[in-house]
Design a protein around this motif. Structure first.
Motif, PDB file in Angstrom:
ATOM      1  N   VAL A 104      11.431  67.642  90.392  1.00 16.51           N
ATOM      2  CA  VAL A 104      10.173  68.384  90.515  1.00 16.51           C
ATOM      3  C   VAL A 104      10.452  69.849  90.827  1.00 16.51           C
ATOM      4  CG1 VAL A 104       8.043  68.629  91.851  1.00 16.51           C
ATOM      5  CG2 VAL A 104       8.848  66.357  91.201  1.00 16.51           C
ATOM      6  N   LEU A 105      11.365  70.109  91.758  1.00 18.71           N
ATOM      7  CA  LEU A 105      11.698  71.480  92.130  1.00 18.71           C
ATOM      8  C   LEU A 105      12.222  72.264  90.935  1.00 18.71           C
ATOM      9  CD1 LEU A 105      12.201  73.763  94.163  1.00 18.71           C
ATOM     10  CD2 LEU A 105      14.396  72.673  94.726  1.00 18.71           C
ATOM     11  N   VAL A 106      13.136  71.668  90.177  1.00 17.75           N
ATOM     12  CA  VAL A 106      13.727  72.360  89.024  1.00 17.75           C
ATOM     13  C   VAL A 106      12.680  72.603  87.942  1.00 17.75           C
ATOM     14  CG1 VAL A 106      15.368  72.100  87.120  1.00 17.75           C
ATOM     15  CG2 VAL A 106      16.062  71.541  89.462  1.00 17.75           C
ATOM     16  N   ALA A 107      11.851  71.592  87.668  1.00 17.80           N
ATOM     17  CA  ALA A 107      10.818  71.756  86.640  1.00 17.80           C
ATOM     18  C   ALA A 107       9.860  72.879  86.999  1.00 17.80           C
ATOM     19  CB  ALA A 107      10.060  70.442  86.455  1.00 17.80           C
ATOM     20  N   VAL A 108       9.476  72.950  88.274  1.00 21.64           N
ATOM     21  CA  VAL A 108       8.563  74.006  88.715  1.00 21.64           C
ATOM     22  C   VAL A 108       9.240  75.375  88.642  1.00 21.64           C
ATOM     23  CG1 VAL A 108       7.322  74.925  90.710  1.00 21.64           C
ATOM     24  CG2 VAL A 108       7.162  72.492  90.169  1.00 21.64           C
ATOM     25  N   ALA A 109      10.490  75.450  89.105  1.00 28.65           N
ATOM     26  CA  ALA A 109      11.208  76.732  89.079  1.00 28.65           C
ATOM     27  C   ALA A 109      11.394  77.231  87.650  1.00 28.65           C
ATOM     28  CB  ALA A 109      12.565  76.588  89.770  1.00 28.65           C
ATOM     29  N   SER A 110      11.794  76.348  86.750  1.00 28.52           N
ATOM     30  CA  SER A 110      12.002  76.730  85.357  1.00 28.52           C
ATOM     31  C   SER A 110      10.674  77.119  84.703  1.00 28.52           C
ATOM     32  CB  SER A 110      12.637  75.561  84.594  1.00 28.52           C
ATOM     33  OG  SER A 110      12.780  75.866  83.221  1.00 28.52           O
ATOM     34  N   ALA A 127      13.818  69.956  77.718  1.00 24.46           N
ATOM     35  CA  ALA A 127      14.470  69.497  78.938  1.00 24.46           C
ATOM     36  C   ALA A 127      15.651  70.363  79.341  1.00 24.46           C
ATOM     37  CB  ALA A 127      14.942  68.046  78.764  1.00 24.46           C
ATOM     38  N   SER A 128      15.903  71.449  78.621  1.00 21.63           N
ATOM     39  CA  SER A 128      17.084  72.258  78.936  1.00 21.63           C
ATOM     40  C   SER A 128      16.989  72.903  80.317  1.00 21.63           C
ATOM     41  CB  SER A 128      17.309  73.325  77.862  1.00 21.63           C
ATOM     42  OG  SER A 128      16.157  74.123  77.693  1.00 21.63           O
ATOM     43  N   GLY A 129      15.765  73.217  80.765  1.00 16.26           N
ATOM     44  CA  GLY A 129      15.618  73.740  82.127  1.00 16.26           C
ATOM     45  C   GLY A 129      16.095  72.736  83.159  1.00 16.26           C
ATOM     46  N   LEU A 130      15.797  71.441  82.933  1.00 20.61           N
ATOM     47  CA  LEU A 130      16.293  70.394  83.825  1.00 20.61           C
ATOM     48  C   LEU A 130      17.815  70.301  83.768  1.00 20.61           C
ATOM     49  CD1 LEU A 130      13.764  67.453  83.201  1.00 20.61           C
ATOM     50  CD2 LEU A 130      13.779  69.113  85.083  1.00 20.61           C
ATOM     51  N   VAL A 131      18.378  70.414  82.568  1.00 23.84           N
ATOM     52  CA  VAL A 131      19.833  70.351  82.419  1.00 23.84           C
ATOM     53  C   VAL A 131      20.502  71.432  83.257  1.00 23.84           C
ATOM     54  CG1 VAL A 131      21.745  70.661  80.793  1.00 23.84           C
ATOM     55  CG2 VAL A 131      19.744  69.305  80.126  1.00 23.84           C
ATOM     56  N   PHE A 132      20.008  72.647  83.169  1.00 24.02           N
ATOM     57  CA  PHE A 132      20.596  73.743  83.930  1.00 24.02           C
ATOM     58  C   PHE A 132      20.384  73.550  85.428  1.00 24.02           C
ATOM     59  CE2 PHE A 132      21.028  75.659  79.878  1.00 24.02           C
ATOM     60  CZ  PHE A 132      21.960  76.674  80.003  1.00 24.02           C
ATOM     61  N   LEU A 181      17.518  80.027  83.095  1.00 25.66           N
ATOM     62  CA  LEU A 181      17.827  80.746  84.332  1.00 25.66           C
ATOM     63  C   LEU A 181      16.985  80.220  85.494  1.00 25.66           C
ATOM     64  CD1 LEU A 181      19.346  83.032  85.736  1.00 25.66           C
ATOM     65  CD2 LEU A 181      17.523  84.584  85.021  1.00 25.66           C
ATOM     66  N   GLY A 182      15.691  79.993  85.253  1.00 26.23           N
ATOM     67  CA  GLY A 182      14.835  79.464  86.302  1.00 26.23           C
ATOM     68  C   GLY A 182      15.271  78.086  86.749  1.00 26.23           C
ATOM     69  N   GLY A 183      15.663  77.234  85.787  1.00 25.73           N
ATOM     70  CA  GLY A 183      16.152  75.905  86.139  1.00 25.73           C
ATOM     71  C   GLY A 183      17.438  75.978  86.956  1.00 25.73           C
ATOM     72  N   LEU A 184      18.343  76.875  86.558  1.00 29.43           N
ATOM     73  CA  LEU A 184      19.601  77.037  87.280  1.00 29.43           C
ATOM     74  C   LEU A 184      19.354  77.465  88.726  1.00 29.43           C
ATOM     75  CD1 LEU A 184      22.725  77.122  87.168  1.00 29.43           C
ATOM     76  CD2 LEU A 184      22.530  79.514  86.445  1.00 29.43           C
ATOM     77  N   VAL A 185      18.474  78.439  88.913  1.00 28.87           N
ATOM     78  CA  VAL A 185      18.135  78.898  90.265  1.00 28.87           C
ATOM     79  C   VAL A 185      17.506  77.755  91.063  1.00 28.87           C
ATOM     80  CG1 VAL A 185      16.676  80.463  91.599  1.00 28.87           C
ATOM     81  CG2 VAL A 185      17.906  81.309  89.598  1.00 28.87           C
ATOM     82  N   GLY A 186      16.640  76.976  90.415  1.00 32.16           N
ATOM     83  CA  GLY A 186      16.032  75.837  91.089  1.00 32.16           C
ATOM     84  C   GLY A 186      17.063  74.821  91.526  1.00 32.16           C
ATOM     85  N   GLY A 187      18.068  74.572  90.685  1.00 34.51           N
ATOM     86  CA  GLY A 187      19.132  73.636  91.046  1.00 34.51           C
ATOM     87  C   GLY A 187      19.979  74.126  92.202  1.00 34.51           C
TER      88      GLY A 187
END
Length: 236
Positions: A104-110, A127-132, A181-187
């Protein structure tokens, strides 16, 4: 029965059980993504157009949670599925509940990164945002949890998939680099938010005492730390 037998198998069995649950959860996630793709394809990708993240449109904000399940083509979903399985499983094997919160955090950040910064009149799905996000989480988790095995996994994955970072830099053509980038930061943020906060310190102290008595090397040395991690995994 020795004290070691009373302590280590419990930790190992718990980890194996979590890894088993993680496997089925990740397989289930991929099954949902592919099922949604079949429906999306059958509708002429109408679902993608309806639930894509559209920058600046307040009414489309909830779509940040749905867009990662959608893809624009079969090639799009195929390119995401392999990395999604690998990094999702590595992110989930320490705990499924933590993994769901991380997702949830990564999806929201991305999604929010795309919604705030992407050019207008564009729609982003995938789904690439989730991957990152999972990649970033796996790389830093061992540092925040202070687990040597997870740190080694993070180093190996970071070195093996460092090329992914080239897809999260400004101006990368043909991809939603802002979503990456947003997904990576979320991760990376998830590594801190979902770090291990074991509450039962008394049990941890008892286990540590037993390990110290069995370990001829003082705590703090890399070899001694590795031995303890391998015992937790049931490999020693």
């Amino acid at each position: 029965m020795s004290r070691r037998a009373a302590v280590v198998p419990v930790d190992a069995e718990r980890m194996v059980a979590e890894a088993r649950r993680a496997f089925f959860v990740v397989v289930g996630l991929l099954a949902v993504v592919w099922a949604v793709q079949v429906v999306n394809w059958g509708s002429g990708y109408e679902l993608g157009r309806e639930f894509a993240v559209v920058p600046g449109e307040v009414g489309r904000l909830p779509d940040v949670l749905v867009a990662p399940l959608l893809h624009w083509s079969w090639a799009h979903i195929e390119s995401n599925s392999g990395p999604l399985f690998v990094f999702a499983f590595l992110a989930a094997y320490r705990g499924v509940a933590r993994f769901l919160g991380l997702t949830v955090l990564v999806a929201v950040a991305s999604g929010l990164t795309v919604w705030c910064l992407e050019r207008a009149n564009s729609g982003t799905v995938g789904a690439s945002g989730l991957v990152f996000g999972y990649f970033g989480y796996v790389v830093v988790r061992g540092f925040f949890d202070r687990r040597l095995v997870d740190s080694l996994v993070g180093v190996v994955m970071g070195a093996s998939y460092a090329y992914l970072l080239t897809l999260a830099v400004p101006g990368t053509p043909g991809v939603s680099w802002l979503g990456h980038l947003g997904g990576l930061v979320g991760g990376l943020l998830g590594g801190w938010v979902f770090r291990d906060r074991r509450k039962d310190r008394k049990e941890e102290g008892r286990n540590e005492k037993v390990r110290k008595e069995e370990d001829p090397e003082p705590a703090g040395r890399p070899r001694a730390d590795l031995h303890r991690e391998l015992r937790d995994l049931g490999l020693l």
